[in-house]
Design a protein around this motif. Structure first.
Motif, mmCIF file in Angstrom:
data_model
loop_
_atom_site.group_PDB
_atom_site.id
_atom_site.type_symbol
_atom_site.label_atom_id
_atom_site.label_comp_id
_atom_site.label_asym_id
_atom_site.label_seq_id
_atom_site.Cartn_x
_atom_site.Cartn_y
_atom_site.Cartn_z
ATOM 1 N N MET A 1 0.857 -1.194 0.000
ATOM 2 C CA MET A 1 0.000 0.000 0.000
ATOM 3 C C MET A 1 0.884 1.232 0.000
ATOM 4 O O MET A 1 1.800 1.350 0.812
ATOM 5 N N SER A 2 0.648 2.137 -0.956
ATOM 6 C CA SER A 2 1.466 3.341 -1.049
ATOM 7 C C SER A 2 1.030 4.318 0.036
ATOM 8 O O SER A 2 -0.057 4.225 0.606
ATOM 9 N N ASP A 3 1.922 5.327 0.285
ATOM 10 C CA ASP A 3 1.605 6.333 1.301
ATOM 11 C C ASP A 3 0.318 7.067 0.969
ATOM 12 O O ASP A 3 -0.450 7.462 1.848
ATOM 13 N N ASP A 4 0.072 7.229 -0.336
ATOM 14 C CA ASP A 4 -1.111 7.983 -0.753
ATOM 15 C C ASP A 4 -2.399 7.232 -0.447
ATOM 16 O O ASP A 4 -3.461 7.836 -0.309
ATOM 17 N N THR A 5 -2.298 5.926 -0.397
ATOM 18 C CA THR A 5 -3.521 5.133 -0.194
ATOM 19 C C THR A 5 -3.653 4.604 1.226
ATOM 20 O O THR A 5 -4.584 3.870 1.524
ATOM 21 N N LYS A 6 -2.711 4.944 2.120
ATOM 22 C CA LYS A 6 -2.806 4.488 3.510
ATOM 23 C C LYS A 6 -4.029 5.097 4.178
ATOM 24 O O LYS A 6 -4.295 6.292 4.057
ATOM 25 N N LYS A 7 -4.761 4.276 4.892
ATOM 26 C CA LYS A 7 -5.966 4.760 5.558
ATOM 27 C C LYS A 7 -5.621 5.380 6.912
ATOM 28 O O LYS A 7 -4.726 4.920 7.619
ATOM 29 N N ASP A 8 -6.325 6.423 7.270
ATOM 30 C CA ASP A 8 -6.157 7.075 8.576
ATOM 31 C C ASP A 8 -7.124 6.415 9.559
ATOM 32 O O ASP A 8 -8.338 6.502 9.415
ATOM 33 N N TRP A 9 -6.542 5.691 10.537
ATOM 34 C CA TRP A 9 -7.352 4.923 11.494
ATOM 35 C C TRP A 9 -7.605 5.677 12.805
ATOM 36 O O TRP A 9 -8.133 5.123 13.758
ATOM 37 N N ARG A 10 -7.251 6.987 12.858
ATOM 38 C CA ARG A 10 -7.323 7.711 14.131
ATOM 39 C C ARG A 10 -8.728 7.730 14.730
ATOM 40 O O ARG A 10 -8.883 7.703 15.954
ATOM 41 N N ASP A 11 -9.727 7.791 13.859
ATOM 42 C CA ASP A 11 -11.078 7.873 14.416
ATOM 43 C C ASP A 11 -11.572 6.548 14.984
ATOM 44 O O ASP A 11 -12.665 6.467 15.550
ATOM 45 N N THR A 12 -10.751 5.498 14.875
ATOM 46 C CA THR A 12 -11.132 4.198 15.448
ATOM 47 C C THR A 12 -10.401 3.935 16.770
ATOM 48 O O THR A 12 -10.611 2.893 17.400
ATOM 49 N N VAL A 13 -9.549 4.880 17.174
ATOM 50 C CA VAL A 13 -8.769 4.716 18.407
ATOM 51 C C VAL A 13 -9.523 5.381 19.556
ATOM 52 O O VAL A 13 -10.081 6.468 19.401
ATOM 53 N N PHE A 14 -9.559 4.714 20.721
ATOM 54 C CA PHE A 14 -10.321 5.184 21.878
ATOM 55 C C PHE A 14 -9.437 6.070 22.769
ATOM 56 O O PHE A 14 -8.957 5.640 23.819
ATOM 57 N N LEU A 15 -9.211 7.296 22.341
ATOM 58 C CA LEU A 15 -8.348 8.218 23.083
ATOM 59 C C LEU A 15 -9.079 8.782 24.296
ATOM 60 O O LEU A 15 -10.310 8.940 24.285
ATOM 61 N N PRO A 16 -8.336 9.103 25.356
ATOM 62 C CA PRO A 16 -8.966 9.704 26.545
ATOM 63 C C PRO A 16 -9.648 11.017 26.196
ATOM 64 O O PRO A 16 -9.148 11.793 25.376
ATOM 65 N N LYS A 17 -10.792 11.273 26.852
ATOM 66 C CA LYS A 17 -11.532 12.507 26.624
ATOM 67 C C LYS A 17 -11.899 13.122 27.969
ATOM 68 O O LYS A 17 -12.473 12.458 28.834
ATOM 69 N N THR A 18 -11.531 14.401 28.150
ATOM 70 C CA THR A 18 -11.891 15.095 29.380
ATOM 71 C C THR A 18 -11.853 16.592 29.150
ATOM 72 O O THR A 18 -11.085 17.098 28.325
ATOM 73 N N ASP A 19 -12.697 17.305 29.899
ATOM 74 C CA ASP A 19 -12.692 18.768 29.884
ATOM 75 C C ASP A 19 -11.766 19.326 30.951
ATOM 76 O O ASP A 19 -11.623 20.546 31.061
ATOM 77 N N PHE A 20 -11.166 18.448 31.739
ATOM 78 C CA PHE A 20 -10.275 18.892 32.813
ATOM 79 C C PHE A 20 -9.027 19.507 32.187
ATOM 80 O O PHE A 20 -8.278 18.824 31.485
ATOM 81 N N PRO A 21 -8.750 20.791 32.427
ATOM 82 C CA PRO A 21 -7.652 21.458 31.728
ATOM 83 C C PRO A 21 -6.286 21.062 32.266
ATOM 84 O O PRO A 21 -6.123 20.813 33.463
ATOM 85 N N MET A 22 -5.306 21.040 31.365
ATOM 86 C CA MET A 22 -3.945 20.767 31.786
ATOM 87 C C MET A 22 -3.402 21.952 32.587
ATOM 88 O O MET A 22 -2.708 21.787 33.589
ATOM 89 N N LYS A 23 -3.732 23.166 32.151
ATOM 90 C CA LYS A 23 -3.289 24.353 32.867
ATOM 91 C C LYS A 23 -4.220 24.590 34.042
ATOM 92 O O LYS A 23 -5.430 24.702 33.881
ATOM 93 N N ALA A 24 -3.645 24.697 35.241
ATOM 94 C CA ALA A 24 -4.463 24.736 36.450
ATOM 95 C C ALA A 24 -5.180 26.066 36.633
ATOM 96 O O ALA A 24 -6.368 26.105 36.950
ATOM 97 N N GLY A 25 -4.452 27.188 36.479
ATOM 98 C CA GLY A 25 -5.063 28.492 36.745
ATOM 99 C C GLY A 25 -5.553 28.607 38.172
ATOM 100 O O GLY A 25 -6.632 29.155 38.434
ATOM 101 N N LEU A 26 -4.774 28.101 39.118
ATOM 102 C CA LEU A 26 -5.225 28.038 40.516
ATOM 103 C C LEU A 26 -5.577 29.405 41.106
ATOM 104 O O LEU A 26 -6.603 29.520 41.797
ATOM 105 N N PRO A 27 -4.767 30.453 40.898
ATOM 106 C CA PRO A 27 -5.120 31.742 41.521
ATOM 107 C C PRO A 27 -6.501 32.240 41.113
ATOM 108 O O PRO A 27 -7.184 32.905 41.902
ATOM 109 N N GLN A 28 -6.940 31.922 39.906
ATOM 110 C CA GLN A 28 -8.252 32.360 39.447
ATOM 111 C C GLN A 28 -9.357 31.381 39.853
ATOM 112 O O GLN A 28 -10.496 31.779 40.119
#
Length: 971
Positions: A1-28
């Protein structure tokens, strides 16, 4: 399979999902969380949640209400908060009632400063008006400090704190004083006490700090006029002192009975000094009593012919003449030489001049020999204007602590020199000297009439003696009930000192060295001085007869207590004398005492008006724990101990925890003059309160410790790692339901090993709580999150989390363990990172009760599996070797990740029970093989990469195609 025809499987991967921000912003973010706690009254909600549970009472030591909090306040209150939160975490009912010390010199001094700026004299203001200003000043700072401490996330009954200036508190303090009086455990006497001429009051040891100063040292000759030793007649006994100002009230000389003394004879002079100090003395003197220069002293090998030796005890009966004897009167009387066991040959001449007005040893030795103080120095440290020497002339009697007064050319030394008695004087003696920690001015010992509690007089029974020794009332160091056991005492004694010493042996001290510190202080302390000569404080509510005895009438005392409970300390007023005394006593026969109580007596009574009060029904007496800085061994710990031992027969606490002091990042003491102070409020504004808390709970607080910008940056980095651990778990658990859980028996070994680690962590954290070892608690928590989870479990299991079918048992097992880890870790972190833990908890469970209402429960015993742990420990060692072997290939870009590595390890290094597929998964490698040699070898795998999971596997026919596992998931 050539690079041009390689399928993108990212939407089949179960990546973590959260609204918890990496940046804390504790003073606020933190103020909003804090407002939510206040709206819901979290402290009261926690009381309801723990109703009926075992109690744990930490009694708050009252800080002074006189300024913004400093970093020491922050550390102290964060430690207290950690104690009550961890005890609550274990399921105990641990209420926290904060308090403030509102009386005394620190506040009075600040109000006086305001008067001085306006060029007003506070003595010209009615006392009630002045006290009202002190009360308002204290109230202002109570309110200020309360908001500042709340901002640190300290959970407590902030709307109902205790204040020593509350009328009820003042009345209780008076009632406690009356217990001493009614039992006869109080007396009025005159003896030297530490006195501040600037503040014009007696001071307690806890109000004194020691600073290095340079003083004038002088050698003074006292002519011997009578002695049972004929050779001494006409000789001069020489004393050495660094307080020239005390010479005007000298009344005797002291010698050491066992000291060997030498009579030094040299042209026309004879000096009596300790033999051991003779050579040093000779090097100091510059003139002889006649005022003429000193003849050169012979070589050392010729000394013996000029020395005649006497034992100190032979000096009994010897009398000397004061150098200023020509003034007559007080100075005309001969001064006796008296035996003093306190005389040493460490420095000076081995002879000590005695001024009973200005030294404890002086006072007691003179009293034993019928010599009384003369009270020549007034409360401002100035000689009386009628004193025969230095009197009348203000310039000559000025403040005794003034360096010019004591200088070699000052009035004392000048007059002694003119009298031919000054043998040497030099302003170069460096030594430690006591200062008032408030005014920073030097203090003196000054004999004044004061009120004392005797330390060594047999105690009369108190109405409350033995309280707390009933069944179940007393607890051991770990909070478990003890049967009734009176505190041990010195055999044959029942004194306040013996009771206190017995309790010191019973109470648990953390760290243990605290026991020795307070023991040595109580062992050697003089009688407790209760009186102060100030305006702002609780009065010593006694009526004294003309013969010096005080009225002991329970009915009178109760009327006084009731009046103060209704109107505060202003109720103690001359105009109410007849009311208080009633018809039973004639007011003309009594004098009302106007001294106030030492504020340490105030704070020493807090255990009564807080722990025994109906105002805080959640509290009980005695306290499980007192927690303060190590300076409180001579302060609050000790005053509370003495007050309670006298009135209740035991200490008001079962454990004492102390912390050290905070230095700057270079290890220097913080000082405004050095400009190295660290403002905790600025740290909160810049980093957030959770960062300050993490710092406070990461240092070894039992020792002196450091803070600074670089240290805080390191703490902030440590916080980010913890936050990211929680963020990962929140994302990985997105959509998790209880129905997904897998039983322990069905779990893979890595998951069961993780549960073993969690159970082990739980044991260690509980032990750290028991030992109040909070830096160990924080270290265990952060190391587990960083090393055992992020760098090990999460790293290995991300492949299954991302790529396995959600229905598969192995992925479900991992998520089951993640849920267990989350539930435990957010609870463990809650006492440390109070705001972040709440944010993490409510992100996952928005409708749930606060994390701070939760508790930890015992974990299943089957999770502890030492055999499994041993196997994984060996595996992790091998994994480190593999990682180290892969790294050079990554740097050379031969491989881009460990997924591309074909690894070969020594067969003997593979722990029992792991096959090659297990190792490939655990090492995150393409493949693992074994060999019979030594060391780990790594090459790039020749297999193709799966386009979905990125693993290099034999089942992938061409780069970008799917492996067998991913084919199944996608299908």
């Amino acid at each position: 399979m050539s690079d041009d025809t390689k399928k993108d499987w990212r939407d089949t991967v179960f990546l973590p999902k959260t609204d918890f921000p990496m940046k804390a912003g504790l003073p606020q973010k933190e103020p909003g969380i804090l407002a939510g706690w206040q709206d819901s009254d979290l402290h009261a909600a926690l009381r309801a949640e723990r109703a009926g549970a075992e109690k744990f009472i930490l009694h708050d030591g009252p800080p002074y209400a006189n300024g913004d909090i400093h970093v020491g306040h922050a550390l102290n209150h964060i430690l207290k908060d950690m104690v009550v939160r961890t005890q609550s975490l274990l399921g105990k009912d641990a209420p926290y009632v904060p308090g403030w010390d509102c009386h005394g010199l620190p506040i009075e001094w600040k109000v006086e400063e305001q008067y001085r700026k306006k060029k007003l004299n506070k003595d010209e203001v009615p006392r009630a008006e002045f006290r009202a200003e002190c009360r308002a000043y204290a109230r202002k700072w109570v309110d200020t400090q309360r908001e500042q401490l709340k901002r640190l996330g300290i959970l407590g009954d902030w709307d109902n704190p205790y204040l020593t200036m509350d009328y009820d508190s003042e009345a209780t303090i008076v009632a406690e004083l009356m217990k001493f009086a009614e039992a006869g455990n109080l007396y009025r006497g005159s003896k030297p006490v530490m006195w501040s001429p600037v503040e014009k009051t007696a001071l307690a040891e806890a109000e004194v700090e020691y600073e290095d100063i340079t003083s004038t040292q002088i050698d003074v000759a006292f002519e011997i006029v009578e002695s049972p030793i004929p050779e001494l007649a006409g000789a001069h006994a020489v004393i050495w002192t660094t307080t020239p100002w005390t010479i005007p009230v000298n009344q005797a000389l002291a010698y050491g009975p066992e000291v060997e003394y030498a009579l030094i004879s040299w042209p026309n002079v004879k000096y009596l000094v300790a033999r051991e100090l003779a050579a040093e003395f000779i090097t100091r003197i510059t003139s002889v009593p006649s005022g003429q220069p000193m003849e050169p002293w012979p070589e050392a090998d010729q000394w013996d012919e000029h020395l005649k030796l006497f034992k100190g005890s032979d000096l009994a009966g010897t009398k000397v003449r004061h150098p200023m004897h020509t003034l007559g009167g007080f100075y005309e009387k001969l001064r006796p030489m008296l035996p003093g066991d306190f005389v040493t040959t460490d420095s000076g001449t081995g002879l000590v001049h005695m001024s009973p007005d200005h030294g404890e040893d002086d006072f007691y030795l003179c009293r034993e020999n019928g010599i009384d103080p003369v009270f020549a120095v007034d409360d401002g440290g100035v000689y009386r204007d009628d004193w025969p020497w230095l009197g009348g002339d203000d310039e000559r009697r000025r403040a005794v602590i003034n360096p010019k007064f004591n200088a070699p050319d000052g009035p004392i030394c000048s007059d002694l020199s003119e009298a031919g008695a000054l043998l040497s004087a030099s302003a170069d003696y460096k030594h430690s000297y006591p200062h008032s920690w408030r005014s920073k001015a030097k203090i003196i010992y000054r004999c004044t009439p004061q009120w004392f509690v005797p330390m060594d007089k047999p105690l009369s029974p108190s109405p409350l003696e033995g309280r707390g020794l009933g069944e179940g009332a007393s607890r051991d160091a770990l909070g478990q009930p003890l049967p009734p056991t009176p505190s041990p005492e010195v055999e044959g004694e029942n004194t306040l000192r013996s009771r206190a010493m017995g309790e010191i042996e019973r109470v648990r001290f953390v760290p243990e060295r605290g026991r020795n510190r307070i023991r040595s202080m109580v062992e050697g302390r003089p009688d407790w001085v209760l009186s102060r000569q100030r305006a702002w404080g609780v009065p010593i509510t006694l009526f004294v007869r003309k013969d010096g005895t005080y009225l002991q009438d329970a009915a009178v005392n109760q009327r006084v207590v009731d009046a103060i409970r209704e109107g505060g300390v202003d109720a103690w007023d001359e105009g109410r004398t007849a009311e208080f005394l009633g018809t039973e006593h004639n007011p003309d026969d009594f004098e009302m005492v106007h001294d106030i109580l030492d504020v340490w007596f105030d704070s020493g009574c807090t255990h009564v008006f807080v722990l025994e009060s109906d105002r805080w029904p959640a509290l009980t007496w005695p306290a499980n724990l007192y927690l303060e800085g190590s300076d409180q061994h001579r302060g609050w710990f000790q005053s509370s101990l003495l007050e309670s031992c006298a009135t209740r027969g035991r200490a008001p606490y079962d454990q004492v925890l102390t912390h050290g002091f905070t230095m700057d990042q270079n290890g220097r003491k913080m000082s405004k003059s050095l400009g190295n102070t660290v403002d905790p409020l600025k740290i909160v504004d810049q980093y957030g309160a959770d960062i300050l808390r993490l710092w406070a709970l990461s240092v070894d607080s039992t020792m002196d410790h450091r803070i600074g910008d670089e240290i805080l940056k390191g703490v902030a980095d440590q916080y980010r790692k913890l936050r990211n651990t929680f963020r990962y778990m929140l994302g990985a658990l997105e959509g998790y339901e209880a129905s997904e859980a897998v039983d322990y028996a069905e779990m893979p070994e890595l998951e069961r090993y993780t549960l073993h680690q969690l159970a082990q962590l739980d044991v260690r954290l509980r032990q750290a709580i028991t030992e109040y070892d909070f830096n160990e608690y924080t270290r265990l928590l952060t190391e587990f999150a960083n090393e055992d989870l992020s760098a090990f479990l999460f790293d290995i299991r991300k492949d299954r989390l991302y790529c396995d079918d959600p229905a598969w048992t192995q992925r479900r097992a991992y998520r089951t363990v993640l849920d267990t880890l989350f539930q435990a870790l957010v609870r463990y972190a809650a006492p440390v990172l109070v705001f972040t833990a709440e944010e993490v908890w409510t992100t996952r469970f928005p409708e749930a009760k606060s994390i701070h209402l939760q508790q930890v429960h015992p974990l299943p015993g089957e999770w502890l599996n030492e055999k499994l742990a041993t196997r994984f420990a060996a595996l992790r060692e091998l994994r480190e070797d593999v990682t180290e072997a892969i790294e050079p290939l990554r740097r050379e870009k031969t491989i881009r990740s460990s997924n591309e590595a074909a690894v070969s390890v020594p067969a003997k290094s593979v722990p029992e029970g792991f096959d090659m597929d297990d190792l490939a998964e655990l090492f995150i490698a393409a493949s693992v093989a074994t060999h019979e040699g030594e060391g780990v070898t790594v090459t790039r795998s020749s297999c193709n990469k799966c386009g979905r999971c990125w693993r290099l596997l034999p089942s992938v026919s061409e780069d970008g195609d799917l492996c067998d596992r991913c084919e199944k998931v996608v299908d």
